[in-house]
Design a protein around this motif. Structure first.
Motif, PDB file in Angstrom:
ATOM      1  N   THR A 206     -29.551  15.609  -6.196  1.00  0.00           N
ATOM      2  CA  THR A 206     -29.087  14.430  -6.937  1.00  0.00           C
ATOM      3  C   THR A 206     -29.501  13.111  -6.288  1.00  0.00           C
ATOM      4  OG1 THR A 206     -26.987  15.068  -5.896  1.00  0.00           O
ATOM      5  CG2 THR A 206     -27.139  15.317  -8.267  1.00  0.00           C
ATOM      6  N   VAL A 230     -23.271  19.867 -10.780  1.00  0.00           N
ATOM      7  CA  VAL A 230     -23.373  18.412 -10.621  1.00  0.00           C
ATOM      8  C   VAL A 230     -22.426  17.690 -11.600  1.00  0.00           C
ATOM      9  CG1 VAL A 230     -24.962  16.451 -10.828  1.00  0.00           C
ATOM     10  CG2 VAL A 230     -25.671  18.516  -9.602  1.00  0.00           C
ATOM     11  N   HIS A 255     -23.620  11.083  -9.615  1.00  0.00           N
ATOM     12  CA  HIS A 255     -23.290  11.706 -10.900  1.00  0.00           C
ATOM     13  C   HIS A 255     -23.769  10.841 -12.066  1.00  0.00           C
ATOM     14  CE1 HIS A 255     -20.476  12.523 -14.295  1.00  0.00           C
ATOM     15  NE2 HIS A 255     -20.774  13.765 -13.987  1.00  0.00           N
ATOM     16  N   ARG A 258     -27.472  11.235 -12.658  1.00  0.00           N
ATOM     17  CA  ARG A 258     -28.007  12.602 -12.569  1.00  0.00           C
ATOM     18  C   ARG A 258     -29.078  12.922 -13.614  1.00  0.00           C
ATOM     19  NH1 ARG A 258     -23.526  12.599 -15.498  1.00  0.00           N
ATOM     20  NH2 ARG A 258     -22.994  14.245 -16.969  1.00  0.00           N
TER      21      ARG A 258
END
Ligand SMILES: [Zn+2]
Length: 358
Positions: A206, A230, A255, A258
Motif C-alpha cells: 500500500t 487492505v 487506505h 489504495r
C-alpha cells in the motif's frame, strides 16, 4: 473405463469450447467412450490463493483439525493451490491428503523482536537474520517470508523492521538456498531497500509510489495486494487510535490511496497475483471476493481472474493450462466468469489432483 469422466465447456483463458476427458487423473482430449459427463460450463485452471495462512488463527498455531477445515473452506471456493505466506504450524501432513489443496509454504514469518503479531513469527534481531532465513528456506517450499515493516511503538508509526545490510544479506541467503523472498509491507519506507536488494515479491504494497512500481516492473518483482485485507485498514487504525494517533492517520491515508496505488502498479506492468490473506484475521474461502476486489481496483477481468488462476500457477511453477497429459485440476462454473466475476462464488464442479471433490 470406470475411472474416466468428461467435462464439456469453454476452457479459459482462451475460451475455446472443448470436451475434456480425465483418465486416471490426467487430462486427455482423446475421446473416451462411455465417460460420464460430469459438468458443462466454463472451465478454469484450479484457483490459486497466492497469500494465505493455513494452520494459523488470530492467536497463533491451531490444531490439525482446524487447519484441515481451513483448507476445506478454501477448496470449496475452488482454491486448489495456495502459497502459504507464513505459518507457525507444521502442515506437511496436508501434502499426503489427496482431498486437500496443495500448499507452497514460506515457512514461518521472520519478524523483528516485538514487531509483529504475538505467536506468529520468529522474532529476532538483524545479525540473526541470515541464519533464520536459511532455516526457513530449508523448511519451506521455495519461499521465505519477512515482515518488512510494522508499528514501532517508540516511533508511534510504521517503520522498517530491518536495516539495508540485513535485507541484502537475507535476500542473498534465501537465493543461495534456492528460495524466493517476499515481505509484508504496509508503509512506504521499507520498500526501496527491499526492492533494490532483489526481493521477489511484495505483500500488501500500500505504500508503493510511481518510481517504485516502475522499478518493480523492470525487475519483475511481483505484488500480492491482498485487497480484502487492505479494506480493513480503518479497523486497524481505529484499534490503534488512542495510543498511536500517527500510525492511525498513516493507515487511513494508505487506505484512502489504495485504489490509486494498486492500479498504478498494474498500469506500470507489475505482475499482480490474488491473495486473500485468509488465516489470522480473515476467514478462509474468500478468494472469489479477492478477485472481485482486484477488479474493483481497475484490473481487467481476465487479469484479475488470471491473477488467481493460470498466471499465478505459472508464476509458482505449476501447470497453468489444461494440456494433454497434465494432472486434472480445474473448476467449472455455470457462466463465463469473465462476463461476471460473481459467478466465482458458485462453482459447479471442482477437480483436485485428478479427482472430483465437489
Ligand atoms: Zn498474511
Amino acid at each position: 473405463m470406470t475411472d474416466a469422466f468428461a467435462v464439456r465447456g469453454y476452457v479459459l483463458p482462451e475460451g475455446e469450447r472443448r470436451e475434456v476427458f480425465v483418465v486416471e487423473g490426467r487430462i486427455t482430449f482423446e475421446p473416451v467412450a462411455d465417460a460420464d459427463v460430469a459438468a458443462d460450463g466454463w472451465i478454469v485452471p484450479g484457483l490459486v490463493d497466492a497469500h494465505c495462512h493455513i494452520g494459523l488463527d488470530e492467536n497463533g498455531a491451531v490444531p490439525d483439525e482446524v487447519a484441515e477445515q481451513q483448507a476445506l473452506d478454501d477448496r470449496a471456493t475452488g482454491t486448489l493451490l495456495m502459497r502459504d505466506a507464513g505459518s507457525p504450524a507444521d502442515t506437511r501432513w496436508i501434502d499426503d491428503r489427496a482431498d486437500l489443496p496443495r500448499i507452497i509454504r514460506a515457512g514461518r514469518h521472520i519478524a523483528r523482536t516485538k514487531r509483529y503479531i504475538r505467536n506468529y513469527g520468529h522474532e529476532i534481531e538483524p545479525p540473526e537474520l541470515p541464519d533464520y532465513v536459511a532455516m526457513e528456506a530449508k523448511r519451506g517450499d521455495g519461499w521465505v517470508k519477512l515482515v518488512g515493516d510494522w508499528i514501532d511503538r517508540d516511533a508511534g508509526d510504521l517503520t522498517p523492521c530491518w536495516p539495508r545490510d540485513a535485507v541484502e544479506a537475507a535476500i542473498e541467503t534465501a537465493h543461495a538456498h534456492g528460495a524466493r523472498v517476499t515481505a509484508h509491507v504496509f508503509g512506504e519506507d521499507a520498500l526501496p531497500d527491499l526492492i533494490e536488494s532483489g526481493i521477489d515479491c511484495i505483500e500488501h504494497g500500500t505504500g508503493l509510489s510511481a518510481d517504485l512500481v516502475d522499478s518493480m516492473a523492470s525487475r519483475g518483482v511481483a505484488l500480492v495486494p491482498t485487497a480484502v485485507q487492505v479494506d480493513n485498514f480503518p479497523q486497524y487504525a481505529a484499534a490503534g487510535e488512542s495510543r498511536y494517533p500517527t500510525y492511525a492517520r498513516h493507515m487511513r491515508d494508505l487506505h484512502a490511496r489504495r485504489h490509486e496505488t494498486i492500479r498504478g502498479a498494474y498500469e506500470a506492468g507489475v505482475p499482480i497475483y490474488a491473495g486473500s490473506d485468509s488465516g489470522g484475521a480473515l476467514p478462509h474461502g474468500i478468494i472469489a471476493s479477492e478477485v472481485q476486489a482486484l477488479a474493483g481496483y481497475g484490473i481487467g477481468a481476465a487479469d484479475a481472474l488470471g491473477a488467481a488462476s493460470w498466471r499465478a500457477r505459472e508464476w509458482l511453477g505449476r501447470e497453468s493450462t489444461l494440456r494433454e497429459g497434465a494432472e486434472a485440476e480445474f473448476v467449472v462454473y455455470p457462466r463465463n466468469p469473465l462476463d461476471d466475476l460473481r459467478v466465482l462464488e458458485q462453482p459447479t464442479r471442482i477437480v483436485l489432483r485428478g479427482r472430483i471433490v465437489a
